[in-house]
Enzyme design. Structure first.
Site, PDB file in Angstrom:
ATOM      1  N   ARG A  81     -11.026  -0.893 -31.987  1.00 45.65           N
ATOM      2  CA  ARG A  81     -12.195  -1.615 -30.912  1.00 45.65           C
ATOM      3  C   ARG A  81     -13.435  -1.727 -31.457  1.00 45.65           C
ATOM      4  O   ARG A  81     -14.311  -2.555 -31.314  1.00 45.65           O
ATOM      5  CB  ARG A  81     -12.036  -0.910 -29.438  1.00 45.65           C
ATOM      6  CG  ARG A  81     -10.909  -1.096 -28.747  1.00 45.65           C
ATOM      7  CD  ARG A  81     -10.935  -0.648 -27.445  1.00 45.65           C
ATOM      8  NE  ARG A  81      -9.809  -1.235 -26.513  1.00 45.65           N
ATOM      9  CZ  ARG A  81      -9.128  -0.415 -25.653  1.00 45.65           C
ATOM     10  NH1 ARG A  81      -9.818   0.757 -25.235  1.00 45.65           N
ATOM     11  NH2 ARG A  81      -8.363  -1.478 -24.937  1.00 45.65           N
ATOM     12  N   LYS A 243       1.299   1.718 -15.897  1.00 46.68           N
ATOM     13  CA  LYS A 243       0.332   1.435 -14.954  1.00 46.68           C
ATOM     14  C   LYS A 243       0.879   0.835 -13.928  1.00 46.68           C
ATOM     15  O   LYS A 243       0.581  -0.442 -13.613  1.00 46.68           O
ATOM     16  CB  LYS A 243      -0.813   0.703 -15.422  1.00 46.68           C
ATOM     17  CG  LYS A 243      -1.898   1.971 -16.327  1.00 46.68           C
ATOM     18  CD  LYS A 243      -3.018   1.335 -16.515  1.00 46.68           C
ATOM     19  CE  LYS A 243      -2.663   0.329 -17.920  1.00 46.68           C
ATOM     20  NZ  LYS A 243      -3.998  -0.146 -18.793  1.00 46.68           N
ATOM     21  N   GLY A 400      -3.589  -2.001 -24.408  1.00 43.47           N
ATOM     22  CA  GLY A 400      -3.905  -1.082 -25.339  1.00 43.47           C
ATOM     23  C   GLY A 400      -2.553  -0.434 -25.956  1.00 43.47           C
ATOM     24  O   GLY A 400      -2.501  -0.454 -27.323  1.00 43.47           O
ATOM     25  N   GLY A 423      -5.679  -5.723 -19.415  1.00 43.33           N
ATOM     26  CA  GLY A 423      -5.958  -6.202 -17.897  1.00 43.33           C
ATOM     27  C   GLY A 423      -6.598  -7.600 -17.924  1.00 43.33           C
ATOM     28  O   GLY A 423      -6.237  -8.442 -17.352  1.00 43.33           O
TER      29      GLY A 423
HETATM   30  P1  ADP Z   1      -0.470  -1.122 -22.161  1.00 41.71           P
HETATM   31  O1  ADP Z   1      -1.837  -0.059 -22.534  1.00 41.71           O
HETATM   32  O2  ADP Z   1      -0.047  -1.742 -22.911  1.00 41.71           O
HETATM   33  O3  ADP Z   1      -1.301  -1.756 -20.813  1.00 41.71           O
HETATM   34  P2  ADP Z   1       0.538   0.943 -19.949  1.00 41.71           P
HETATM   35  O4  ADP Z   1      -1.014   1.829 -20.380  1.00 41.71           O
HETATM   36  O5  ADP Z   1       0.537   0.431 -18.676  1.00 41.71           O
HETATM   37  O6  ADP Z   1       0.530  -0.334 -21.190  1.00 41.71           O
HETATM   38  O7  ADP Z   1       1.604   1.809 -20.357  1.00 41.71           O
HETATM   39  C1  ADP Z   1       1.751   2.369 -21.795  1.00 41.71           C
HETATM   40  C2  ADP Z   1       2.419   3.898 -21.457  1.00 41.71           C
HETATM   41  O8  ADP Z   1       3.501   3.329 -20.858  1.00 41.71           O
HETATM   42  C3  ADP Z   1       3.159   4.255 -22.865  1.00 41.71           C
HETATM   43  O9  ADP Z   1       2.289   5.534 -22.903  1.00 41.71           O
HETATM   44  C4  ADP Z   1       4.610   4.697 -22.468  1.00 41.71           C
HETATM   45  O10 ADP Z   1       4.586   6.023 -23.021  1.00 41.71           O
HETATM   46  C5  ADP Z   1       4.493   4.832 -21.050  1.00 41.71           C
HETATM   47  N1  ADP Z   1       5.809   4.472 -20.516  1.00 41.71           N
HETATM   48  C6  ADP Z   1       6.677   3.194 -20.892  1.00 41.71           C
HETATM   49  N2  ADP Z   1       7.890   3.409 -20.225  1.00 41.71           N
HETATM   50  C7  ADP Z   1       7.639   4.553 -19.361  1.00 41.71           C
HETATM   51  C8  ADP Z   1       8.725   5.141 -18.630  1.00 41.71           C
HETATM   52  N3  ADP Z   1       9.992   4.640 -18.312  1.00 41.71           N
HETATM   53  N4  ADP Z   1       8.201   6.301 -17.717  1.00 41.71           N
HETATM   54  C9  ADP Z   1       6.921   6.722 -18.083  1.00 41.71           C
HETATM   55  N5  ADP Z   1       6.302   6.147 -19.008  1.00 41.71           N
HETATM   56  C10 ADP Z   1       6.310   5.129 -19.540  1.00 41.71           C
HETATM   57 MG    MG Z   2      -2.545   1.983 -21.729  1.00 36.27          MG
END
Ligand code: ADP
Ligand code: MG
Length: 443
Positions: A81, A243, A400, A423
């Site tokens: 970033r 999330k 991220g 987001g």
């Molecule tokens: P991004 O950063 O791409 O927007 P998020 O922050 O929503 O994505 O989610 C990323 C996290 O989700 C990762 O750290 C991953 O370990 C976790 N994750 C993915 N699948 C699961 C699951 N089934 N249970 C718990 N955590 C999960």
């Molecule tokens: Mg994330």
């Protein structure tokens, strides 16, 4: 206010050429950044960019996204970033501006300085990347901040401490925004990652200053607009990650935009429960069960495909530390044992999701399919990333962790666009006007 947010046409980029926003990037470290450039098209150019700013000698307040991860020893562990903001910062330095940078990092209480959320580590890394000294101001506004600004000479850089140390930032308090604006002669927003938030430093301040988009902002908006306004169909959206409560809301809008919606990762279990099955200790938002039922009905009535995992990797607990050895078994999603939690999609699901992704002309992906930080639980994410890498479809990655996964797995240069805003890119896809983009629109 209707903002079309369209600024140009996408064009594959031959080389880095003369475009200042590209040449400042080390090509190897940010492969996706160099893949597209765009041509300004008169009537479409509706965002004012820093190319229109005569910055010499001016005090320019630049909102950047320096929300980078920092380890316990105060080292920045991923400076993507920070690097992404360099083209804008270097351009302003080169123009002889007095650069005042502002960013948030993490979620401080908003009651003043907190060491653990300080931008100190960021300042040190930025100093290395710029190869010049910068000043970090503890005060965000007021006489002390003003003094630091007054001490700047043309081409100098000042970084204000974490803007969220003051709770008026997130409230978009007009007095706070005004005080921030008082430090500067012009405002540049280069923080696409927070453009979906109407905070003082991302939107409010623009009411008091001539406002411009930085190069990162310009690129993100141009790329996403070009790809999403009239997507090549079928458009497949893939949603995952953890999330759940935050992201689940976008499904409503995504169902209307996309032809197929794929849900994996921690997102999926609320749906599986809504289908009437046990999800054990899996991530689940019980307050959204009715919503999930509604969404399944909506998909049905719109004739859209809504794909959920048919099988899933389960284990007794979340890996601790995250990359610890873990033993898993694969079960059908309708047979998740009560004492287990789902941590990745299973092999059948991998195939179904990969097939669906391969049939697309445009794929938008936000959120990993499983706990990809653990090699045993990365298989679903790898399968989807691989499918995207192999298609000729336009592929857009947001989020991220999704971006980190794609980079970590070595697929980054195979994707059309990796957005720095998770987001923000999702809200963009929903068709929302982003406050941080609206304020730099060429009115
Ligand atoms: P991004 O950063 O791409 O927007 P998020 O922050 O929503 O994505 O989610 C990323 C996290 O989700 C990762 O750290 C991953 O370990 C976790 N994750 C993915 N699948 C699961 C699951 N089934 N249970 C718990 N955590 C999960
Ligand atoms: Mg994330």
């Amino acid at each position: 206010l209707l903002v079309r947010q369209r600024v140009g046409l996408l064009e594959p980029c031959e080389g880095l050429g003369e475009d200042p926003s590209l040449t400042a990037f080390p090509e190897t470290s940010l492969p996706w950044q160099a893949r597209f450039s765009f041509r300004q098209e008169g009537p479409m150019a509706e965002i004012k960019t820093i190319d229109e700013l005569d910055a010499r000698g001016k005090r320019v307040l630049v909102r950047v996204d320096f929300n980078a991860p920092v380890d316990a020893d105060g080292n920045v562990t991923d400076d993507t970033r920070i690097r992404a903001a360099l083209p804008t910062i270097n351009k302003l330095i080169g123009d002889g501006a007095r650069v005042i940078l502002t960013s948030h990092r993490g979620r401080p209480a908003g009651e003043g300085f907190e060491e653990s959320f300080s931008l100190g580590p960021i300042a040190r890394r930025l100093q290395e990347l710029l190869g010049r000294d910068i000043v970090l101001s503890r005060e965000l506004i007021g006489p002390a901040a003003q003094e630091a600004v007054d001490a700047l000479e043309d081409g100098d850089v000042l970084l204000l401490e974490n803007i969220r140390f003051d709770k008026r930032e997130k409230k978009n308090d007009p007095e706070f925004a005004r005080a921030l604006a008082d430090l500067a002669d012009a405002y540049v927003n280069d923080a696409f990652g927070t453009a979906h938030r109407a905070h003082a430093s991302t939107a409010g301040v623009a009411a008091y200053l001539p406002s411009y988009a930085g190069y990162l902002m310009e690129r993100e908006v141009a790329t996403l607009t070009g790809m999403l306004d009239e997507p090549r169909r079928p458009l497949v959206a893939i949603l995952g990650g953890s999330k759940v409560s935050d992201k689940i809301k976008v499904i409503d809008a995504l169902l209307e935009k996309a032809d197929t919606l794929i849900i994996g990762g921690g997102m999926a279990y609320t749906f599986i429960k809504a289908q009437g099955y046990e999800v054990g200790k899996s991530l689940c938002d019980d307050s959204k069960l009715d919503y999930c039922k509604e969404m399944m009905a909506k998909a049905e009535s719109l004739g859209k495909k809504l794909l959920l995992p048919v099988d899933t990797a389960v284990s007794v607990s979340f890996p601790e530390p995250i990359d610890a050895e873990i033993s898993v078994e694969y079960v059908e999603s309708k047979n998740i044992p009560a004492d287990k939690m789902g941590l990745d999609i299973g092999p059948k699901t991998q195939e179904i999701f990969a097939e669906a992704a391969k049939s697309a002309k445009t794929v938008v992906w936000n959120g990993p399919m499983g706990v990809f930080e653990n090699p045993v639980l990365a298989k679903g994410t790898i399968a989807v990333a691989k499918a995207l890498a192999e298609t000729d479809a336009t592929t857009i990655i947001g989020g991220g962790d999704s971006a980190a996964a794609v980079m970590q797995l070595g697929f980054a240069d195979k994707m059309s666009h990796i957005s720095t805003g998770g987001g923000a890119s999702l809200e963009y896809l929903e068709g929302k006007t982003l406050p941080g983009v609206a304020v730099i629109a060429d009115k």
